[in-house]
Motif scaffolding. Structure first.
Motif, PDB file in Angstrom:
ATOM      1  N   MET A 195      -7.081 -12.269  -9.742  1.00 46.59           N
ATOM      2  CA  MET A 195      -6.079 -13.685  -9.819  1.00 46.59           C
ATOM      3  C   MET A 195      -6.276 -13.643  -8.665  1.00 46.59           C
ATOM      4  O   MET A 195      -6.338 -12.771  -7.680  1.00 46.59           O
ATOM      5  CB  MET A 195      -5.690 -12.823  -9.902  1.00 46.59           C
ATOM      6  N   ASN A 196      -6.248 -15.069  -7.826  1.00 45.39           N
ATOM      7  CA  ASN A 196      -5.598 -14.755  -6.259  1.00 45.39           C
ATOM      8  C   ASN A 196      -4.632 -14.220  -6.352  1.00 45.39           C
ATOM      9  O   ASN A 196      -3.884 -15.298  -6.611  1.00 45.39           O
ATOM     10  CB  ASN A 196      -6.543 -16.201  -6.326  1.00 45.39           C
ATOM     11  N   TYR A 197      -4.146 -13.482  -5.993  1.00 42.20           N
ATOM     12  CA  TYR A 197      -2.930 -13.227  -5.215  1.00 42.20           C
ATOM     13  C   TYR A 197      -2.076 -13.402  -3.896  1.00 42.20           C
ATOM     14  O   TYR A 197      -2.726 -13.717  -3.279  1.00 42.20           O
ATOM     15  CB  TYR A 197      -2.704 -11.511  -5.528  1.00 42.20           C
ATOM     16  N   LYS A 198      -1.118 -14.210  -4.325  1.00 45.59           N
ATOM     17  CA  LYS A 198      -0.080 -14.623  -3.036  1.00 45.59           C
ATOM     18  C   LYS A 198       0.821 -13.420  -2.032  1.00 45.59           C
ATOM     19  O   LYS A 198       0.634 -13.945  -0.725  1.00 45.59           O
ATOM     20  CB  LYS A 198      -0.273 -16.059  -3.161  1.00 45.59           C
ATOM     21  N   ILE A 199       0.892 -12.675  -2.996  1.00 42.95           N
ATOM     22  CA  ILE A 199       2.261 -12.164  -2.461  1.00 42.95           C
ATOM     23  C   ILE A 199       1.982 -10.355  -2.887  1.00 42.95           C
ATOM     24  O   ILE A 199       1.897 -10.282  -4.014  1.00 42.95           O
ATOM     25  CB  ILE A 199       3.614 -12.382  -3.404  1.00 42.95           C
ATOM     26  N   LEU A 200       1.914  -9.235  -2.205  1.00 41.63           N
ATOM     27  CA  LEU A 200       2.174  -8.784  -2.900  1.00 41.63           C
ATOM     28  C   LEU A 200       4.259  -7.178  -2.542  1.00 41.63           C
ATOM     29  O   LEU A 200       4.276  -7.608  -0.971  1.00 41.63           O
ATOM     30  CB  LEU A 200       1.622  -6.941  -1.605  1.00 41.63           C
ATOM     31  N   CYS A 201       4.118  -7.225  -3.345  1.00 44.34           N
ATOM     32  CA  CYS A 201       5.509  -6.462  -3.123  1.00 44.34           C
ATOM     33  C   CYS A 201       5.296  -5.457  -3.261  1.00 44.34           C
ATOM     34  O   CYS A 201       5.287  -4.664  -4.704  1.00 44.34           O
ATOM     35  CB  CYS A 201       6.355  -7.145  -4.196  1.00 44.34           C
ATOM     36  N   SER A 202       6.039  -4.097  -2.421  1.00 45.94           N
ATOM     37  CA  SER A 202       6.007  -3.256  -2.611  1.00 45.94           C
ATOM     38  C   SER A 202       7.237  -2.545  -2.700  1.00 45.94           C
ATOM     39  O   SER A 202       7.872  -2.735  -1.711  1.00 45.94           O
ATOM     40  CB  SER A 202       4.978  -2.190  -1.654  1.00 45.94           C
ATOM     41  N   ASP A 203       7.736  -1.289  -3.878  1.00 46.35           N
ATOM     42  CA  ASP A 203       8.942  -0.843  -2.786  1.00 46.35           C
ATOM     43  C   ASP A 203       8.538   0.520  -1.799  1.00 46.35           C
ATOM     44  O   ASP A 203       7.621   0.394  -1.966  1.00 46.35           O
ATOM     45  CB  ASP A 203       8.989   0.467  -4.466  1.00 46.35           C
ATOM     46  N   LEU A 204       9.416   0.940  -1.563  1.00 40.86           N
ATOM     47  CA  LEU A 204       8.913   2.367  -0.251  1.00 40.86           C
ATOM     48  C   LEU A 204       9.580   3.574  -0.587  1.00 40.86           C
ATOM     49  O   LEU A 204       8.453   4.258  -1.088  1.00 40.86           O
ATOM     50  CB  LEU A 204      10.059   1.589   0.788  1.00 40.86           C
ATOM     51  N   ASP A 205      10.031   4.666  -0.792  1.00 38.75           N
ATOM     52  CA  ASP A 205      10.607   5.710  -1.164  1.00 38.75           C
ATOM     53  C   ASP A 205      10.158   6.275  -2.657  1.00 38.75           C
ATOM     54  O   ASP A 205       9.646   5.535  -3.944  1.00 38.75           O
ATOM     55  CB  ASP A 205      12.061   6.551  -1.070  1.00 38.75           C
ATOM     56  N   GLY A 206       9.204   6.880  -2.496  1.00 39.44           N
ATOM     57  CA  GLY A 206       7.918   6.854  -3.891  1.00 39.44           C
ATOM     58  C   GLY A 206       6.435   6.484  -4.092  1.00 39.44           C
ATOM     59  O   GLY A 206       6.185   6.566  -4.574  1.00 39.44           O
ATOM     60  N   THR A 207       6.552   5.640  -3.620  1.00 40.02           N
ATOM     61  CA  THR A 207       5.742   4.430  -2.796  1.00 40.02           C
ATOM     62  C   THR A 207       4.599   4.288  -2.315  1.00 40.02           C
ATOM     63  O   THR A 207       3.989   4.677  -2.162  1.00 40.02           O
ATOM     64  CB  THR A 207       6.085   3.048  -4.018  1.00 40.02           C
ATOM     65  N   LEU A 208       5.287   3.348  -1.473  1.00 40.00           N
ATOM     66  CA  LEU A 208       4.068   3.090   0.191  1.00 40.00           C
ATOM     67  C   LEU A 208       4.503   4.166   0.845  1.00 40.00           C
ATOM     68  O   LEU A 208       3.498   3.835   1.820  1.00 40.00           O
ATOM     69  CB  LEU A 208       5.587   1.810   0.979  1.00 40.00           C
ATOM     70  N   LEU A 209       5.701   4.509   0.582  1.00 42.52           N
ATOM     71  CA  LEU A 209       5.926   5.852   1.369  1.00 42.52           C
ATOM     72  C   LEU A 209       5.050   6.979   1.367  1.00 42.52           C
ATOM     73  O   LEU A 209       5.157   7.465   0.121  1.00 42.52           O
ATOM     74  CB  LEU A 209       7.299   5.927   2.235  1.00 42.52           C
ATOM     75  N   THR A 210       4.242   7.231   2.551  1.00 44.59           N
ATOM     76  CA  THR A 210       3.050   8.880   2.566  1.00 44.59           C
ATOM     77  C   THR A 210       4.107   9.782   2.440  1.00 44.59           C
ATOM     78  O   THR A 210       3.678  10.708   1.488  1.00 44.59           O
ATOM     79  CB  THR A 210       1.719   8.430   2.985  1.00 44.59           C
ATOM     80  N   THR A 211       5.170  10.084   3.501  1.00 46.93           N
ATOM     81  CA  THR A 211       6.082  10.841   3.360  1.00 46.93           C
ATOM     82  C   THR A 211       7.429  10.039   3.097  1.00 46.93           C
ATOM     83  O   THR A 211       7.309   9.266   2.939  1.00 46.93           O
ATOM     84  CB  THR A 211       5.813  11.287   5.525  1.00 46.93           C
ATOM     85  N   LYS A 212       8.325  10.927   3.329  1.00 45.80           N
ATOM     86  CA  LYS A 212       9.803  10.770   3.240  1.00 45.80           C
ATOM     87  C   LYS A 212      10.172   9.512   3.420  1.00 45.80           C
ATOM     88  O   LYS A 212      11.262   9.057   3.450  1.00 45.80           O
ATOM     89  CB  LYS A 212      10.123  11.405   3.359  1.00 45.80           C
ATOM     90  N   SER A 213       9.868   9.621   4.994  1.00 47.54           N
ATOM     91  CA  SER A 213      10.467   7.814   5.958  1.00 47.54           C
ATOM     92  C   SER A 213       8.812   7.678   6.820  1.00 47.54           C
ATOM     93  O   SER A 213       9.451   6.307   7.021  1.00 47.54           O
ATOM     94  CB  SER A 213      11.103   8.959   7.066  1.00 47.54           C
ATOM     95  N   ASP A 214       8.390   8.059   6.763  1.00 49.42           N
ATOM     96  CA  ASP A 214       6.927   6.271   7.040  1.00 49.42           C
ATOM     97  C   ASP A 214       5.845   6.450   6.909  1.00 49.42           C
ATOM     98  O   ASP A 214       5.171   6.901   5.549  1.00 49.42           O
ATOM     99  CB  ASP A 214       6.572   7.614   8.257  1.00 49.42           C
ATOM    100  N   VAL A 215       4.803   4.846   6.631  1.00 48.35           N
ATOM    101  CA  VAL A 215       3.565   5.048   6.524  1.00 48.35           C
ATOM    102  C   VAL A 215       2.850   5.634   7.033  1.00 48.35           C
ATOM    103  O   VAL A 215       3.116   5.811   7.930  1.00 48.35           O
ATOM    104  CB  VAL A 215       3.749   3.364   6.417  1.00 48.35           C
ATOM    105  N   SER A 216       1.146   5.670   6.736  1.00 43.77           N
ATOM    106  CA  SER A 216       0.514   6.766   6.748  1.00 43.77           C
ATOM    107  C   SER A 216      -0.165   5.368   7.546  1.00 43.77           C
ATOM    108  O   SER A 216      -0.341   4.040   7.692  1.00 43.77           O
ATOM    109  CB  SER A 216      -0.224   6.884   5.837  1.00 43.77           C
ATOM    110  N   GLU A 217      -1.026   5.894   8.440  1.00 43.35           N
ATOM    111  CA  GLU A 217      -2.323   5.203   9.076  1.00 43.35           C
ATOM    112  C   GLU A 217      -3.334   4.284   8.125  1.00 43.35           C
ATOM    113  O   GLU A 217      -3.154   3.198   8.086  1.00 43.35           O
ATOM    114  CB  GLU A 217      -2.978   6.310  10.386  1.00 43.35           C
ATOM    115  N   LEU A 218      -3.265   4.599   7.374  1.00 40.45           N
ATOM    116  CA  LEU A 218      -4.008   4.554   6.522  1.00 40.45           C
ATOM    117  C   LEU A 218      -3.812   2.995   5.622  1.00 40.45           C
ATOM    118  O   LEU A 218      -4.479   1.742   5.810  1.00 40.45           O
ATOM    119  CB  LEU A 218      -4.694   4.919   5.306  1.00 40.45           C
ATOM    120  N   THR A 219      -1.945   3.115   5.048  1.00 39.89           N
ATOM    121  CA  THR A 219      -1.245   2.308   4.793  1.00 39.89           C
ATOM    122  C   THR A 219      -1.392   0.633   5.902  1.00 39.89           C
ATOM    123  O   THR A 219      -1.394  -0.177   5.530  1.00 39.89           O
ATOM    124  CB  THR A 219      -0.237   2.816   4.203  1.00 39.89           C
ATOM    125  N   ILE A 220      -1.532   1.346   6.955  1.00 36.57           N
ATOM    126  CA  ILE A 220      -1.048   0.009   8.281  1.00 36.57           C
ATOM    127  C   ILE A 220      -2.207  -0.232   7.970  1.00 36.57           C
ATOM    128  O   ILE A 220      -2.376  -1.994   8.221  1.00 36.57           O
ATOM    129  CB  ILE A 220      -0.573   0.414   9.420  1.00 36.57           C
TER     130      ILE A 220
END
Length: 267
Positions: A1-26
């Protein structure tokens, strides 16, 4: 599928720690962001999300705050739905009877009556600060301003929450969305909105839910994952969330979202 939008929750999902995104995620978001819109979708207040938008360099995209009750595009308010003062008063009375503290949120306003370990955790994790004042003062202020709460956080013990949750369901379940984010916390949101409804409202011409890939971990992510073109649960997600997802990735602390993007979104 050709995705056009990525939607992500933050806490417990995109955030690697309790308050920040990781360098890999960035790095992975940077790799795909010219091909996909990346939209953050959270129960958080705006100021607890915009610093993450900046870290990810996606400030040109809208954000979905308070589980869909508030949608912002920069300084522009796209949608706002709040809980009225009549229901707020009922919730306050039930909370008082069950020795439960309220956190009241409207846009970037956050009010609590007293400081606590739970409040300080949120200060640390979301990089925001509350105003301390009695709840009746907040309710009176909001009534005069003709506004209400985008979100209510009920902070309790497990025993009190076990009593309070069914009481709230019985009295207000038909008017409000209620869910337990853990054993001691109950979150309350307007009934008419959800993360899914907010995503739908942002779809533009030529876009549909089939073009959305979404990531989540908790009960308030279920609809979003179920109805997206592809819903992905992180490895630490609740079992009910994993059950409805199209795929399961690594845990948030193992960079689950970034790992899935790296392996499956080949641009």
């Amino acid at each position: 599928m050709n995705y056009k939008i990525l939607c992500s929750d933050l806490d417990g999902t995109l955030l690697t720690t309790k308050s920040d995104v990781s360098e890999l995620t960035i790095a992975e978001i940077d790799r795909i962001k010219s091909h996909l819109k990346v939209i953050l979708v959270s129960a958080r207040m705006p100021s607890a999300m915009t610093y993450l938008q900046k870290d990810l360099a996606i400030e040109e995209q809208p954000i979905i705050c308070y589980n869909g009750a508030l949608i912002l595009d920069g300084d522009k308010e796209l949608s706002s739905v709040h809980i009225g003062t009549q229901h707020l008063q009922q919730i306050y009375e039930l909370a008082e009877a069950n020795n439960t503290q309220l956190g009241l949120y409207y846009k970037n306003e956050w009010y609590v009556e007293v400081d606590s370990e739970r409040v300080q955790k949120e200060v640390r994790y979301t990089k925001t600060s509350p105003v301390f004042r009695p709840t009746p003062e907040t309710l009176s202020d909001w009534k005069g301003r003709e506004i209400g709460a985008h979100k209510i956080m009920l902070m309790s013990t497990k025993e009190s929450a076990d009593i309070l949750y069914p009481a709230l369901e019985e009295k207000l379940g038909e008017h409000l969305n209620l869910y337990r984010s853990n054993d001691t916390l109950i979150e309350v949101a307007p009934k008419s909105v959800s993360k899914l409804s907010a995503i739908k409202s942002l779809l533009q011409e030529g876009e549909s839910l089939e073009h959305v890939i979404s990531f989540g971990d908790n009960y308030n992510d279920i609809d979003m994952l179920q109805h997206s073109g592809h819903g992905v649960a992180v490895g630490n997600a609740r079992e009910e969330v994993k059950a409805v997802a199209d795929a399961v990735t690594l845990t948030n602390t193992e960079n689950g979202v970034a790992d899935y993007i790296k392996k499956h979104l080949v641009i």
